[in-house]
Design a protein around this motif. Sequence first.
Motif, mmCIF file in Angstrom:
data_model
loop_
_atom_site.group_PDB
_atom_site.id
_atom_site.type_symbol
_atom_site.label_atom_id
_atom_site.label_comp_id
_atom_site.label_asym_id
_atom_site.label_seq_id
_atom_site.Cartn_x
_atom_site.Cartn_y
_atom_site.Cartn_z
ATOM 1 N N GLY A 1 0.808 -1.210 0.000
ATOM 2 C CA GLY A 1 0.000 0.000 0.000
ATOM 3 C C GLY A 1 0.843 1.262 0.000
ATOM 4 O O GLY A 1 2.071 1.229 -0.098
ATOM 5 N N ALA A 2 0.164 2.392 0.103
ATOM 6 C CA ALA A 2 0.833 3.690 0.073
ATOM 7 C C ALA A 2 0.051 4.670 0.934
ATOM 8 O O ALA A 2 -1.107 4.438 1.278
ATOM 9 C CB ALA A 2 0.929 4.205 -1.367
ATOM 10 N N GLY A 3 0.724 5.774 1.272
ATOM 11 C CA GLY A 3 0.072 6.814 2.060
ATOM 12 C C GLY A 3 0.540 6.822 3.502
ATOM 13 O O GLY A 3 1.710 6.535 3.800
ATOM 14 N N GLN A 4 -0.362 7.128 4.412
ATOM 15 C CA GLN A 4 -0.058 7.203 5.836
ATOM 16 C C GLN A 4 0.452 5.853 6.345
ATOM 17 O O GLN A 4 -0.207 4.829 6.189
ATOM 18 C CB GLN A 4 -1.312 7.606 6.610
ATOM 19 N N PRO A 5 1.638 5.814 6.986
ATOM 20 C CA PRO A 5 2.166 4.542 7.508
ATOM 21 C C PRO A 5 1.318 3.986 8.650
ATOM 22 O O PRO A 5 0.988 4.702 9.602
ATOM 23 C CB PRO A 5 3.572 4.911 7.997
ATOM 24 N N LEU A 6 0.963 2.719 8.535
ATOM 25 C CA LEU A 6 0.244 1.964 9.557
ATOM 26 C C LEU A 6 1.113 0.765 9.892
ATOM 27 O O LEU A 6 1.237 -0.173 9.098
ATOM 28 C CB LEU A 6 -1.125 1.533 9.029
ATOM 29 N N VAL A 7 1.771 0.809 11.047
ATOM 30 C CA VAL A 7 2.782 -0.179 11.420
ATOM 31 C C VAL A 7 2.188 -1.170 12.418
ATOM 32 O O VAL A 7 1.667 -0.767 13.470
ATOM 33 C CB VAL A 7 4.028 0.506 12.022
#
Length: 267
Positions: A17-23
Amino acid sequence: MPWIEVGETDIYYQEEGAGQPLVFLHGNTSCGEAWWQQFAHFRDRFRCIAYDSVNHGHSSNSPRDADEPDRADELEGFLAAMGISRPILAGNSMGGNTLTRWATRHPGDALALIPSGAGVARAGPPGATPPLQQPLSPDVLFLPIGDSLTDGFKQSQPRMFERYLRIRSTATRLEAMRYPRRPAPKTLAEREGMAGRVTAIASPMCIIVGALDPAVPRCEMLHELVPGSNYHAIAGAPHNVYYEAAEPYNAIVDAFLAKVMAAVRAG
């Protein structure tokens, strides 16, 4: 299949995916691949990342004669190496404890925090040092699950149950469990008094727990102590709530992050 050097650890991670990092941060004896249901759900809107902590998954082992590395330090190093300064952090069990400790060091630096199966104990006298884990028998090749998943899940979804057994029973984890490392003094010291430090956390927090999880009282206490936090107990779900109860877990996270991202867009 990317790796990145974090201190002396060769960290394996996955990214979609791309955009805001969700770790995503896995629990003890688990691995980043266990979050595959969350990747499938969120990768169209977020840059989903999950890494294997030291002595887990496909990352490297720490020296047998050294203490277990501090996992909040490891998270800080991973975020820095990846160039991530404003993450959304979601973690289960050990991963939830890691992100909570990280958040007490960086009270407002996360865009959002989503601990599950992890909380804090009521303030009290310092606890005793936990005993060293007993070495795993060399005959064991697939790690026992305990109460992380329910017997009902094993019976109704045997393939999903077996997948979890396989993805986490890597050579790295088996080696670490056959030669247990001592907990780091820094980690033990920072765990003490957490109830007094979590009150400073300013990032939006959504606490999720399976209603069958023994961690429920600690999750309730974390909710009580963190101002403005949300709390959800999923009926019939066990400790690994994100895996066995992925659909309701994802729905709760979806609703929470929709509000977080709307606030970001509003400025």
